[in-house]
Design an enzyme around this catalytic site. Structure first.
Site, PDB file in Angstrom:
ATOM      1  N   TYR A 222      21.293 -39.482 -59.591  1.00  0.00           N
ATOM      2  CA  TYR A 222      20.950 -40.154 -58.328  1.00  0.00           C
ATOM      3  C   TYR A 222      19.429 -40.288 -58.189  1.00  0.00           C
ATOM      4  O   TYR A 222      18.909 -41.358 -57.861  1.00  0.00           O
ATOM      5  CB  TYR A 222      21.538 -39.354 -57.150  1.00  0.00           C
TER       6      TYR A 222
ATOM      7  N   SER B  79      16.750 -46.717 -52.581  1.00  0.00           N
ATOM      8  CA  SER B  79      18.140 -47.053 -52.241  1.00  0.00           C
ATOM      9  C   SER B  79      18.535 -48.478 -52.579  1.00  0.00           C
ATOM     10  O   SER B  79      19.703 -48.828 -52.429  1.00  0.00           O
ATOM     11  CB  SER B  79      18.386 -46.804 -50.756  1.00  0.00           C
TER      12      SER B  79
ATOM     13  N   VAL C 265      13.410 -46.712 -49.253  1.00  0.00           N
ATOM     14  CA  VAL C 265      12.296 -46.076 -48.552  1.00  0.00           C
ATOM     15  C   VAL C 265      10.941 -46.248 -49.254  1.00  0.00           C
ATOM     16  O   VAL C 265       9.916 -45.810 -48.731  1.00  0.00           O
ATOM     17  CB  VAL C 265      12.527 -44.571 -48.268  1.00  0.00           C
TER      18      VAL C 265
ATOM     19  N   LYS D 189      21.429 -48.623 -54.850  1.00  0.00           N
ATOM     20  CA  LYS D 189      22.801 -48.232 -54.462  1.00  0.00           C
ATOM     21  C   LYS D 189      23.852 -49.332 -54.658  1.00  0.00           C
ATOM     22  O   LYS D 189      24.946 -49.047 -55.150  1.00  0.00           O
ATOM     23  CB  LYS D 189      22.805 -47.697 -53.023  1.00  0.00           C
TER      24      LYS D 189
ATOM     25  N   TYR E 121      21.690 -49.719 -43.225  1.00  0.00           N
ATOM     26  CA  TYR E 121      21.988 -48.446 -42.559  1.00  0.00           C
ATOM     27  C   TYR E 121      22.374 -48.648 -41.103  1.00  0.00           C
ATOM     28  O   TYR E 121      23.157 -49.536 -40.791  1.00  0.00           O
ATOM     29  CB  TYR E 121      20.777 -47.495 -42.665  1.00  0.00           C
TER      30      TYR E 121
HETATM   31  N1  GLU Z   1      15.755 -41.394 -52.633  1.00  0.00           N
HETATM   32  C1  GLU Z   1      15.916 -41.604 -51.211  1.00  0.00           C
HETATM   33  C2  GLU Z   1      16.747 -40.501 -50.619  1.00  0.00           C
HETATM   34  O1  GLU Z   1      17.655 -40.023 -51.254  1.00  0.00           O
HETATM   35  C3  GLU Z   1      16.543 -42.932 -50.960  1.00  0.00           C
HETATM   36  C4  GLU Z   1      16.648 -43.307 -49.497  1.00  0.00           C
HETATM   37  C5  GLU Z   1      16.319 -44.766 -49.243  1.00  0.00           C
HETATM   38  O2  GLU Z   1      15.696 -45.407 -50.057  1.00  0.00           O
HETATM   39  O3  GLU Z   1      16.704 -45.260 -48.162  1.00  0.00           O
HETATM   40  O4  GLU Z   1      16.539 -40.097 -49.510  1.00  0.00           O
END
Ligand code: GLU
Length: 324
Positions: free
Chosen positions: A206, A81, A276, A84, A258
């Site tokens: 994605y 993420s 993550v 993003k 988050y």
């Molecule tokens: N590829 C992970 C997902 O879609 C990213 C989530 C993250 O890194 O917080 O759940």
């Protein structure tokens, strides 16, 4: 006639610390964090559990591009993420604020990163830092240019890192094989007509961005690019417009961590984004990019040691934007 007082280059590091002092502090912090063994590897993407949970690395990059590294900095991990903020930036660059914000809002959720609750209630992803908003951004980019979107996205990440980045197919396949929740989010987005019919195209883009492989140095340089208002400090290349770097930093401040973004603002006080895979990148606008990586996560999906390291540096160096 020679200048009687040759200019002494001022230190780019907080408090006028020398590079050697900062390096020693980063090394000491990694050593201090190593005995911390709390947290869990993420189980829901099988491949992410196959990593060295004990690894720990830190990096800082000054606004003029000096880079310092500590710990297991040669190990690669996936961007997850932390992609993003930059994918949101690319959507802004290509399509403009108005088109982008017809598909995504700018509000924090207070929910987990992969929540569908807000989507169900308001029919629009709350922000581009959570999965629903990020999948909407990928769908937008994919729809705008189905054949070119991946090359353009990978190209931007390579410019941000200052080197060619590649995906690890095993991680992308592993995530795709288990991405039932993201697929559900995509279908809900389709139901509310936020995205079009090409669910697979959006999810592939994605998942690809999440599986790009980086080292902690890349994260620090990407963060420093935001600190410099979109100019990559080591190559001197403008990757993002200053206006869009500002938009990204605002959303990293309110939504980047988050459902613990409020606590992060309170305790650390600088825009950040976690992934993550255990990475966190953080930005001191105008001054610094910081990055930490260690794979074991807390219940919100953030690296435990990574948060501890950035919290310690922010407090010791007085980095909080809210300090007067
Ligand atoms: N590829 C992970 C997902 O879609 C990213 C989530 C993250 O890194 O917080 O759940």
């Amino acid at each position: 006639m020679p200048d009687p007082q040759p200019a002494v280059a001022s230190s780019p590091w907080p408090g006028g610390r020398s590079s050697a002092q900062v390096q020693a502090q980063l090394d000491a912090l990694v050593a201090q964090l190593r005995p911390e063994r709390g947290g869990e590897l993420p189980g829901y993407i099988p491949e992410l559990a196959n990593v060295d949970g004990d690894a720990c690395a830190l990096a800082v990059c000054s606004a003029d591009g000096e880079l310092l590294l500590a710990g297991d900095h040669a190990q690669a991990f996936s961007l997850q993420s932390m992609s993003k903020p930059f994918v949101y930036a690319q959507a802004l660059e290509l399509l403009g604020r108005e088109a982008v914000h017809r598909k995504v809002d700018v509000e924090p959720t207070g929910e987990a990163f992969n929540s569908i609750v807000e989507l169900e209630e308001d029919h629009l992803p709350y922000n581009p830092m959570i999965n629903s908003g990020a999948i909407a951004m990928s769908a937008l980019l994919h729809h705008a240019d189905p054949d070119g979107a991946w090359a353009r996205l990978r190209g931007m990440f390579s410019q941000l890192a200052g080197r060619a980045l590649h995906i690890r197919g095993g991680i992308a396949r592993s995530e795709l094989s288990a991405s039932h929740r993201n697929r559900a989010i995509a279908w809900l987005l389709r139901h509310f007509e936020v995205i079009g019919d090409d669910i697979d195209g959006a999810l592939l883009l994605y998942t690809g961005q999440c599986a790009l492989m980086v080292e902690v140095a890349d994260l620090a340089v990407m963060a420093a690019t935001l600190a410099r208002g979109g100019v990559q400090p080591r190559t001197g290349e403008r990757v993002l417009s200053a206006a869009h770097a500002r938009d990204v930093l605002a959303l990293m401040t309110t939504c980047g961590m988050y459902d613990s973004s409020g606590r992060w603002a309170y305790e650390v006080g600088i825009p950040a984004k976690s992934g993550v895979s255990g990475g966190i990148l953080a930005v001191v606008p105008g001054r610094l990019g910081l990055a930490a990586w260690s794979p074991r996560l807390d219940a919100h999906g953030h690296s435990l040691r990574g948060q501890a390291a950035l919290r310690a540096l922010a407090q010791d160096w007085g980095l909080s934007l809210f300090t007067v």
